[in-house]
Design a protein around this motif. Structure first.
Motif, PDB file in Angstrom:
ATOM      1  N   GLY A   1       0.792  -1.223   0.000  1.00  0.00           N
ATOM      2  CA  GLY A   1       0.000   0.000   0.000  1.00  0.00           C
ATOM      3  C   GLY A   1       0.818   1.263   0.000  1.00  0.00           C
ATOM      4  N   ASN A   2       2.045   1.201   0.479  1.00  0.00           N
ATOM      5  CA  ASN A   2       2.876   2.405   0.569  1.00  0.00           C
ATOM      6  C   ASN A   2       3.497   2.815  -0.759  1.00  0.00           C
ATOM      7  N   ILE A   3       3.541   1.913  -1.714  1.00  0.00           N
ATOM      8  CA  ILE A   3       4.060   2.258  -3.049  1.00  0.00           C
ATOM      9  C   ILE A   3       2.857   2.657  -3.898  1.00  0.00           C
ATOM     10  N   THR A   4       2.667   3.946  -4.075  1.00  0.00           N
ATOM     11  CA  THR A   4       1.461   4.460  -4.748  1.00  0.00           C
ATOM     12  C   THR A   4       1.685   4.796  -6.218  1.00  0.00           C
ATOM     13  N   TYR A   5       2.905   4.732  -6.697  1.00  0.00           N
ATOM     14  CA  TYR A   5       3.198   5.063  -8.099  1.00  0.00           C
ATOM     15  C   TYR A   5       2.447   4.112  -9.024  1.00  0.00           C
ATOM     16  N   ASP A   6       1.884   4.637 -10.103  1.00  0.00           N
ATOM     17  CA  ASP A   6       1.096   3.849 -11.046  1.00  0.00           C
ATOM     18  C   ASP A   6       2.040   3.004 -11.902  1.00  0.00           C
ATOM     19  N   LEU A   7       2.343   1.812 -11.406  1.00  0.00           N
ATOM     20  CA  LEU A   7       3.294   0.941 -12.089  1.00  0.00           C
ATOM     21  C   LEU A   7       2.680   0.255 -13.309  1.00  0.00           C
ATOM     22  N   VAL A   8       1.367   0.114 -13.354  1.00  0.00           N
ATOM     23  CA  VAL A   8       0.723  -0.452 -14.540  1.00  0.00           C
ATOM     24  C   VAL A   8       0.966   0.452 -15.742  1.00  0.00           C
ATOM     25  N   SER A   9       0.704   1.744 -15.572  1.00  0.00           N
ATOM     26  CA  SER A   9       0.917   2.692 -16.677  1.00  0.00           C
ATOM     27  C   SER A   9       2.391   2.793 -17.034  1.00  0.00           C
ATOM     28  N   ALA A  10       3.247   2.778 -16.008  1.00  0.00           N
ATOM     29  CA  ALA A  10       4.692   2.873 -16.262  1.00  0.00           C
ATOM     30  C   ALA A  10       5.171   1.696 -17.110  1.00  0.00           C
ATOM     31  N   ALA A  11       4.701   0.494 -16.785  1.00  0.00           N
ATOM     32  CA  ALA A  11       5.115  -0.687 -17.546  1.00  0.00           C
ATOM     33  C   ALA A  11       4.590  -0.635 -18.976  1.00  0.00           C
ATOM     34  N   LYS A  12       3.347  -0.211 -19.150  1.00  0.00           N
ATOM     35  CA  LYS A  12       2.773  -0.148 -20.494  1.00  0.00           C
ATOM     36  C   LYS A  12       3.506   0.880 -21.358  1.00  0.00           C
ATOM     37  N   ARG A  13       3.978   1.954 -20.746  1.00  0.00           N
ATOM     38  CA  ARG A  13       4.725   2.956 -21.539  1.00  0.00           C
ATOM     39  C   ARG A  13       6.059   2.407 -22.030  1.00  0.00           C
ATOM     40  N   GLN A  14       6.629   1.473 -21.288  1.00  0.00           N
ATOM     41  CA  GLN A  14       7.950   0.947 -21.645  1.00  0.00           C
ATOM     42  C   GLN A  14       7.888  -0.266 -22.570  1.00  0.00           C
ATOM     43  N   CYS A  15       6.664  -0.779 -22.832  1.00  0.00           N
ATOM     44  CA  CYS A  15       6.547  -1.999 -23.646  1.00  0.00           C
ATOM     45  C   CYS A  15       7.120  -1.825 -25.046  1.00  0.00           C
ATOM     46  N   SER A  16       6.991  -0.636 -25.613  1.00  0.00           N
ATOM     47  CA  SER A  16       7.408  -0.426 -27.004  1.00  0.00           C
ATOM     48  C   SER A  16       8.872  -0.004 -27.132  1.00  0.00           C
ATOM     49  N   PHE A  17       9.536   0.257 -26.024  1.00  0.00           N
ATOM     50  CA  PHE A  17      10.905   0.777 -26.103  1.00  0.00           C
ATOM     51  C   PHE A  17      11.857  -0.240 -26.742  1.00  0.00           C
ATOM     52  N   TYR A  18      11.687  -1.509 -26.407  1.00  0.00           N
ATOM     53  CA  TYR A  18      12.627  -2.501 -26.923  1.00  0.00           C
ATOM     54  C   TYR A  18      12.632  -2.546 -28.438  1.00  0.00           C
ATOM     55  N   TYR A  19      11.450  -2.442 -29.054  1.00  0.00           N
ATOM     56  CA  TYR A  19      11.406  -2.470 -30.516  1.00  0.00           C
ATOM     57  C   TYR A  19      12.270  -1.362 -31.108  1.00  0.00           C
ATOM     58  N   GLN A  20      12.262  -0.186 -30.506  1.00  0.00           N
ATOM     59  CA  GLN A  20      13.019   0.946 -31.037  1.00  0.00           C
ATOM     60  C   GLN A  20      14.525   0.732 -30.933  1.00  0.00           C
ATOM     61  N   VAL A  21      14.968  -0.100 -29.986  1.00  0.00           N
ATOM     62  CA  VAL A  21      16.410  -0.262 -29.751  1.00  0.00           C
ATOM     63  C   VAL A  21      16.869  -1.699 -29.975  1.00  0.00           C
TER      64      VAL A  21
END
Length: 880
Positions: free
Chosen positions: A158-178
């Motif tokens: 409960g103490n980690i409130t950062y939206d990790l679902v959105s963070a992970a989804k934003r990084q899904c496409s990075f590998y293709y670019q590199v």
């Protein structure tokens, strides 16, 4: 660069970074590739489960490990937890706040190993099991939905409130670019590190001048920035003294539209970087590659055993001589020009070409001069990493008269030399026919960069030997296959023949099947070797072909052709350009029936990797894997044989008009409308059900001009159109101004093997309508109607079963001229077992009408039987 720019660059390179970012970047890219093989981590439920385990298990375990500083063995992080940890650390400000609030310190990555690199995970597993006895150390993505989530460390979660679902989804496409292979090259990454330091210098300069600029990294810079953030303590220690704060990393904006924040920021960063350092920010291999290709599957293919199975990767036939070729990506830009003698009315541009023959470099191009236009103009292309690029400075007048001011050249050998750091930028003196060296010699400032040379794909043109007129007549009269005894050559870009192959029919069996062989010439006169042998859709590949065992070409459940090997390898064949070959020039661009992509599935590529392409229109193949050259030549020969037998029309393949070894392929609709034209498909699914059913054919093609309503509706014109087992094609509708064209009702071309639908053509002010059920319907139903009418002629078809019935024959053929009403109605036009339809033609002022059931006539049995022919074609031209 001038002295001031050189001083700025040297100052940037003095920025201290307390981590080996080149090695860190290589580890990061290796990790991202491993995550991409486990795409269940990108979405629910795997993503949510990984986030829970990261908060409840991994961070508390890492905190305890850091407190117990006497442990000598590195701690190993499970890959699902590492993925979420990776995404959390890429917001360094938030990660620092979360760690300090919950654990009182930044939880660092030092002395932590990824599970994909660790030699042993036993100690880490034991530590994990002591703390979380009911939670497995590694997750199985295939059974994750059924695994129980144990309630552990609820407070920590409960103490980690950062939206990790959105963070992970934003990084899904990075590998293709590199993910390009040269991204892991040491020289490439060393240059990326230098450019990252330059990027940090720009940010500090903006901060010192209180400039609010949004700096956007190129992808090589972004790799280094990410690698730095993945070492959170080092990142804070490096940047706090340098900037006075922890540098934020804003990855929330992904809109690259013109004028948006990301686009504007990248343009401003480009200009500032080039003005500050005198170096190009745009560089080969580091730019945005476009959207991630559409996956061919969302379900990974599981394998066991060796990666290549029985496929040989080292041996080829002695006669298959394939010279080693490499390829590079090149960026070319003309920065400035000096001492150019031009008139005020003339504009300058530079044309470029390749001096030597090149396997990959195509036609010459042109570039404007940045200092003259103020607009960045960069040419990007692939070529062999040798020879010279020839640059010609041209002056063009308002009257389009052109004159040459001089030429120069760039050595690609110099550009690709490791000592050049894969880029050059300098002044080049031009030579002309009256060239004399002096202080006013015209010069060009040219910037060029390249990627690390990689092994080139194999590209071959497919050239079929021509038969003479007398040979064609002989073959036709004797009833022999017109393709027999004719060889197909596969020729490389230099015009050198790699191999000749031939498809042969050996003998007939039960008058239904024939054994076929694909053979190739060995280079010894009169000697051949067999590459593959098949009956119907089953082919056995010989050891000469580098395939082990047998393969079968068939229609799979996802509507693709599949070549399935009996080993640890699977090759599936898809219509169109797929994955790495996917076309990105425009949206909605249809390539079905023209291209075939071979996709390899293996342990390393469970979601598939495109390894070969066949272009049946241009008649060429591309193969990226050496071991697949001969198999793809063999398979391409089979496909091209089918293609040529269908009169060289790609559309015939779309309709499934191929031999028994390949069955029908369902295709979607093509809908084109001009200005102010309503074009609508509705009902049971034009294109949804279009071509539906087992092996259904093509969907509707609707083309309309101004002010023309075109509509398909009902129980599936294109929904049931071509529907059923082996159903035929859907409607093709074309209309001109002010002409209503409508198809409605169910099952056009429907039923088991339903035959062809209607073909309707009318001119201005002509009402054309088809309605009712079962046009071409029924078990093995035959062809539908062919109706042609001129101005002011109403044409209508109604009722059921046009061409219907068990093995029903052809429908009506109606041709009428001006002022002639043409109408067909009633049931069973062309119906009955093998029954024929009507053939009617009328001149001016003649009535044409058919009604009730099935006159015998024109072309009995047209399209009859399972696997019937095409669907409706409704067409209209102006002033016909």
């Amino acid at each position: 660069m001038d002295k001031e720019q050189e001083a700025q660059w040297l100052e940037a390179q003095r920025i201290s970074i307390g981590e080996d970012l080149v090695s860190a970047a290589q580890r990061q890219l290796e990790f991202l590739a491993a995550v991409d093989r486990r795409r269940w981590l990108y979405d629910s439920p795997g993503l949510e489960r990984a986030i829970y385990r990261y908060k409840a298990c991994w961070l508390p375990l890492l905190s305890k490990y850091i407190e117990n500083g006497d442990l000598r063995e590195p701690l190993v992080v499970p890959i699902d937890c590492e993925w979420i940890w990776h995404c959390h650390r890429l917001n360094p400000v938030q990660y620092k706040k979360d760690c300090e609030r919950v654990y009182g310190k930044i939880l660092d990555s030092r002395n932590v190993e990824s599970s994909i690199r660790a030699n042993s995970i036993q100690t880490s597993e034991e530590m994990w099991a002591q703390l979380y006895p009911e939670e497995p150390f590694e997750l199985d993505g295939g059974t994750i939905s059924s695994q129980k989530i144990v309630d552990i460390n609820a407070r920590a979660v409960g103490n980690i409130t950062y939206d990790l679902v959105s963070a992970a989804k934003r990084q899904c496409s990075f590998y293709y670019q590199v993910s390009k292979p040269f991204m892991q090259d040491h020289i490439f990454l060393t240059e990326a590190l230098a450019r990252y330091k330059g990027f940090l210098h720009l940010i500090k300069t903006n901060r010192d001048k209180s400039l609010n600029r949004f700096c956007v990294p190129a992808y090589d810079v972004d790799i280094m920035w990410h690698s730095h953030q993945l070492c959170p303590v080092t990142y804070c220690n490096d940047l706090m003294p340098f900037l006075g704060k922890v540098l934020e990393h804003d990855d929330t904006d992904s809109d690259r539209s013109k004028g948006k924040k990301l686009d504007t920021g990248f343009s401003e960063t480009t200009k500032q970087f080039e003005d500050t350092f005198g170096l190009r920010y745009w560089r080969a291999g580091v730019m945005y590659r476009g959207a991630v290709p559409t996956p061919v599957t969302t379900v990974p293919v599981a394998f066991c055993g060796s990666d290549k199975g029985g496929i040989s990767t080292k041996h080829h036939l002695d006669f298959l001589s394939l010279p080693s070729n490499r390829v590079v990506e090149v960026f070319l830009e003309i920065v400035d020009v000096r001492n150019a003698q031009v008139n005020e009315s003339e504009i300058l541009y530079v044309s470029f070409t390749k001096k030597q023959p090149d396997m990959f470099f195509g036609e010459s191009g042109t570039l404007s001069v940045l200092s003259r236009t103020g607009e960045k103009n960069v040419a990007g292309f692939e070529c062999e990493p040798c020879g010279d690029l020839i640059l010609t400075l041209m002056a063009k007048s308002n009257s389009n008269l052109e004159r040459v001011l001089g030429t120069t050249s760039i050595s690609l050998d110099e550009l690709t030399d490791p000592n050049s750091k894969l880029s050059i930028e300098r002044w080049f003196q031009l030579k002309s026919s009256n060239w004399i060296f002096n202080s006013t010699t015209t010069c060009l400032r040219v910037a060029a960069s390249c990627s690390v040379p990689l092994k080139a794909p194999r590209v071959f043109d497919i050239i079929r030997s021509e038969k003479t007129y007398l040979q064609s007549i002989f073959l036709a009269l004797s009833g022999m296959d017109a393709n027999v005894n004719y060889w197909t050559s596969f020729v490389d870009g230099y015009g050198d023949e790699a191999v000749q192959v031939q498809l042969r029919d050996l003998f007939q069996r039960d008058n239904l099947h024939s054994t076929r062989q694909v053979i190739c010439a060995t280079g010894v006169p009169g000697r051949t070797t067999v590459l593959a042998e098949g009956i119907d859709n089953k082919w056995s590949f010989s050891g000469s072909c580098n395939f082990s065992g047998t393969a079968e070409i068939k229609t799979s459940q996802d509507g693709t052709y599949m070549c399935e090997l009996k080993s640890d390898q699977m090759i599936k064949l898809y219509w169109g350009k797929r994955l790495e070959f996917e076309q990105k020039c425009c949206k909605g661009h249809s390539e079905y029936g023209v291209f075939v992509t071979a996709v390899e599935f293996s342990n390393d590529h469970p979601y598939g990797r495109a390894i070969a392409l066949l272009d049946m229109k241009s008649k060429l193949i591309k193969v990226t894997e050496e071991w697949f050259v001969l198999p793809w030549i063999t398979l391409s020969s089979i496909f091209m044989d089918i293609f040529e037998k269908d009169n060289n029309t790609p559309q015939s393949l779309e309709k499934g008009a191929v031999e028994g070894s390949i069955t029908k392929q369902a295709l979607a609709n093509t809908v084109v409308g001009a200005e102010t034209v309503p074009v609508k498909t509705s009902g049971g699914g034009c294109g949804g059900g279009c071509g539906g059913g087992c092996g259904g054919g093509c969907g509707n093609i609707l083309v309309a001009s101004e002010s023309v309503p075109v509509k398909t509706s009902g129980g599936g014109c294109g929904g049931g159109c071509g529907g059923g087992c082996g159903g035929g094609c859907g409607n093709v509708i074309m209309a001109s101004d002010s002409v209503p064209v409508k198809t409605s009702g169910g099952g056009c071309g429907g039923g088991c093997g339903g035959g062809c639908g209607n073909v309707l053509m009318a001119s201005d002010a002509v009402q054309v309508k088809t309605s009712g059920g079962g046009c071409g319907g029924g078990c093995g139903g035959g062809c539908g109607n062919v109706i042609m009418a001129s101005d002011s002629v109403p044409v209508k078809t109604t009722g059921g079963g046009c061409g219907g019935g068990c093995g029903g024959g052809c429908g009506n053929v109606l041709i009428a001229s001006d002022s002639v009403p043409g109408k067909i109605s009633g049931s069973g036009c062309g119906s009955g077992c093998g029954g024929g339809g009507n053939g009617l033609m009328a001149g001016n002022s003649g009535k044409v009408k058919t009604s009730s059931g099935g006159d015998s006539g024109s072309c009995s049995g047209c399209g009859a039987g399972c696997g019937g022919g095409c669907g409706n074609h409704v067409g209209e031209e102006s002033n016909v």
